[in-house]
Write an enzyme that holds these catalytic residues in place. Structure first.
Site, mmCIF file in Angstrom:
data_model
loop_
_atom_site.group_PDB
_atom_site.id
_atom_site.type_symbol
_atom_site.label_atom_id
_atom_site.label_comp_id
_atom_site.label_asym_id
_atom_site.label_seq_id
_atom_site.Cartn_x
_atom_site.Cartn_y
_atom_site.Cartn_z
ATOM 1 C CE LYS A 31 -2.110 -1.050 3.866
ATOM 2 N NZ LYS A 31 -1.358 -2.295 4.174
ATOM 3 N NE ARG A 106 -4.659 -1.225 9.201
ATOM 4 C CZ ARG A 106 -3.489 -0.671 8.915
ATOM 5 N NH1 ARG A 106 -3.414 0.424 8.204
ATOM 6 N NH2 ARG A 106 -2.377 -1.234 9.324
ATOM 7 N NE ARG A 146 8.695 -2.862 6.428
ATOM 8 C CZ ARG A 146 7.427 -2.487 6.280
ATOM 9 N NH1 ARG A 146 7.094 -1.676 5.292
ATOM 10 N NH2 ARG A 146 6.500 -2.907 7.100
ATOM 11 N NE ARG A 179 6.459 -0.493 9.957
ATOM 12 C CZ ARG A 179 5.393 -0.382 9.176
ATOM 13 N NH1 ARG A 179 5.502 0.201 7.992
ATOM 14 N NH2 ARG A 179 4.225 -0.845 9.541
ATOM 15 N NE ARG A 190 2.191 -4.691 10.929
ATOM 16 C CZ ARG A 190 3.314 -4.617 10.204
ATOM 17 N NH1 ARG A 190 4.436 -5.171 10.650
ATOM 18 N NH2 ARG A 190 3.326 -4.003 9.054
HETATM 19 P P1 AP5 Z 1 4.694 -1.545 1.953
HETATM 20 O O1 AP5 Z 1 4.522 -0.750 0.716
HETATM 21 O O2 AP5 Z 1 5.200 -0.872 3.178
HETATM 22 O O3 AP5 Z 1 3.353 -2.337 2.311
HETATM 23 P P2 AP5 Z 1 2.125 -1.866 3.152
HETATM 24 O O4 AP5 Z 1 0.936 -2.581 2.598
HETATM 25 O O5 AP5 Z 1 2.086 -0.376 3.201
HETATM 26 O O6 AP5 Z 1 2.460 -2.528 4.548
HETATM 27 P P3 AP5 Z 1 2.953 -1.947 5.952
HETATM 28 O O7 AP5 Z 1 4.129 -2.704 6.387
HETATM 29 O O8 AP5 Z 1 3.049 -0.486 5.940
HETATM 30 O O9 AP5 Z 1 1.833 -2.556 6.839
HETATM 31 P P4 AP5 Z 1 0.664 -2.001 7.655
HETATM 32 O O10 AP5 Z 1 -0.482 -1.809 6.770
HETATM 33 O O11 AP5 Z 1 0.498 -2.938 8.796
HETATM 34 O O12 AP5 Z 1 1.296 -0.666 8.271
HETATM 35 P P5 AP5 Z 1 0.715 0.781 8.596
HETATM 36 O O13 AP5 Z 1 1.886 1.667 8.569
HETATM 37 O O14 AP5 Z 1 -0.473 1.134 7.802
HETATM 38 O O15 AP5 Z 1 5.611 -2.799 1.582
HETATM 39 C C1 AP5 Z 1 6.068 -3.688 2.565
HETATM 40 C C2 AP5 Z 1 7.484 -4.138 2.161
HETATM 41 O O16 AP5 Z 1 7.408 -4.884 0.950
HETATM 42 C C3 AP5 Z 1 8.431 -2.958 1.880
HETATM 43 O O17 AP5 Z 1 9.716 -3.295 2.299
HETATM 44 C C4 AP5 Z 1 8.394 -2.814 0.350
HETATM 45 O O18 AP5 Z 1 9.591 -2.285 -0.169
HETATM 46 C C5 AP5 Z 1 8.151 -4.250 -0.083
HETATM 47 N N1 AP5 Z 1 7.353 -4.346 -1.299
HETATM 48 C C6 AP5 Z 1 6.189 -3.682 -1.580
HETATM 49 N N2 AP5 Z 1 5.709 -4.064 -2.765
HETATM 50 C C7 AP5 Z 1 6.579 -4.998 -3.261
HETATM 51 C C8 AP5 Z 1 6.635 -5.766 -4.462
HETATM 52 N N3 AP5 Z 1 5.679 -5.676 -5.388
HETATM 53 N N4 AP5 Z 1 7.668 -6.638 -4.611
HETATM 54 C C9 AP5 Z 1 8.626 -6.752 -3.656
HETATM 55 N N5 AP5 Z 1 8.652 -6.031 -2.506
HETATM 56 C C10 AP5 Z 1 7.625 -5.177 -2.317
HETATM 57 O O19 AP5 Z 1 0.189 0.586 10.108
HETATM 58 C C11 AP5 Z 1 1.071 0.365 11.180
HETATM 59 C C12 AP5 Z 1 0.268 0.389 12.469
HETATM 60 O O20 AP5 Z 1 -0.300 1.701 12.664
HETATM 61 C C13 AP5 Z 1 -0.928 -0.555 12.556
HETATM 62 O O21 AP5 Z 1 -0.559 -1.857 12.968
HETATM 63 C C14 AP5 Z 1 -1.810 0.154 13.586
HETATM 64 O O22 AP5 Z 1 -1.334 -0.054 14.896
HETATM 65 C C15 AP5 Z 1 -1.601 1.621 13.252
HETATM 66 N N6 AP5 Z 1 -2.580 2.116 12.285
HETATM 67 C C16 AP5 Z 1 -2.332 2.575 11.020
HETATM 68 N N7 AP5 Z 1 -3.449 2.956 10.436
HETATM 69 C C17 AP5 Z 1 -4.448 2.733 11.316
HETATM 70 C C18 AP5 Z 1 -5.854 2.919 11.273
HETATM 71 N N8 AP5 Z 1 -6.463 3.401 10.179
HETATM 72 N N9 AP5 Z 1 -6.575 2.581 12.368
HETATM 73 C C19 AP5 Z 1 -5.982 2.103 13.483
HETATM 74 N N10 AP5 Z 1 -4.659 1.885 13.583
HETATM 75 C C20 AP5 Z 1 -3.903 2.213 12.511
#
Ligand code: AP5
Length: 234
Positions: A31, A106, A146, A179, A190
């Protein structure tokens, strides 16, 4: 053309039909990666709740202090905190032409809140939800492998794209970090939270006719090309 579109003419020959593009894939689906590619192509900002929350934790603000425990355990941060954050961010001038949501909504509560903000409770009005589908095995390897440069933010993966020298950024020479929520136990939580709270949004958006799906298992570039094609055709 869908109501609520950006009023300005297309920039650099591209236009985006939906006012808000919501990315709803699981942790590790790409994402963050894809939202930045969409932002660069369509010249609209990314609203990443995860990034905003991590910054708040780092700066030790009251929001950061309230969010830290949930984030470090892999749980969702309480809706009222995240919804307030999103409402404020969407109200900023750079969002007037449209925006991409990375990591919000979410759960159903957050989805209904966003629809209220967008004034689009009757499906199809100015919003599109994009589900990036990735196999469980790939998600685990992307997250557990990562490593990030704290200086320039470059992402590496110890399985797929390691740095030239182990543990060190190719650009900055800085030690790479993991991270705090990328350890195995928290990743599992997660993914469980995703299954329980976020996956139901797929049915929600599907029933509103707003859902689009893309295969996220390929290279970043392949996925980006598929998303651009899909957004232009929507
Ligand atoms: P990346 O692009 O970072 O993937 P992502 O889907 O954004 O995953 P995240 O790790 O950010 O996960 P998340 O959704 O749990 O985290 P968030 O920050 O939202 O890619 C992941 C890895 O893969 C990277 O190294 C990238 O380079 C690699 N990659 C990507 N695409 C690739 C490809 N095609 N091929 C190869 N490699 C690839 O949330 C974190 C925390 O914040 C949550 O757990 C929660 O506690 C809180 N939070 C955030 N939003 C909310 C909300 N709306 N409500 C409540 N809590 C929230």
């Amino acid at each position: 053309m869908v109501a609520g579109l950006h009023p300005e003419p297309p920039v650099a020959g591209v236009s985006l039909i939906a006012h808000a593009v919501v990315l709803v894939g699981p942790p590790g689906a790409g994402k963050g990666t894809q939202s930045h590619a969409i932002a660069a192509e369509f010249r609209i900002p990314v609203i990443s709740t995860g990034l905003m929350l991590r910054e708040a934790v780092q700066r030790n603000t009251s929001l950061g202090m309230a969010a830290r425990d949930s984030m470090e355990s892999g749980a969702l941060v309480p809706d009222e905190l995240v919804c307030r954050l999103v409402e404020e961010r969407i109200g900023e001038p750079d969002c007037a032409r449209g925006f991409i949501m990375d990591g919000f909504p979410r759960n159903l509560n957050q989805a209904i809140f966003l629809e209220g903000l967008l004034g689009s409770t009757k499906g199809g009005v100015g919003m599109l939800a994009l589900n990036i589908r990735v196999s469980q095995k790939t998600l685990l390897m992307r997250l557990a492998g990562r490593r990030v440069c704290p200086e320039c933010g470059t992402n590496y993966n110890i399985f797929f794209s390691p740095p030239r020298k182990e543990g060190v950024c190719d650009n900055e020479g800085r030690a790479l970090v993991q991270r705090p929520d990328d350890n195995e136990e928290v990743i599992r939580r997660r993914l469980t939270e995703y299954e329980k709270q976020t996956r139901p949004l797929i049915d929600h958006y599907s029933s509103l006719g707003l859902l689009r799906e893309v295969d996220g298992n390929g290279s970043s570039e392949t996925v980006t090309a598929a998303i651009f094609a899909l957004l232009r055709a929507s």
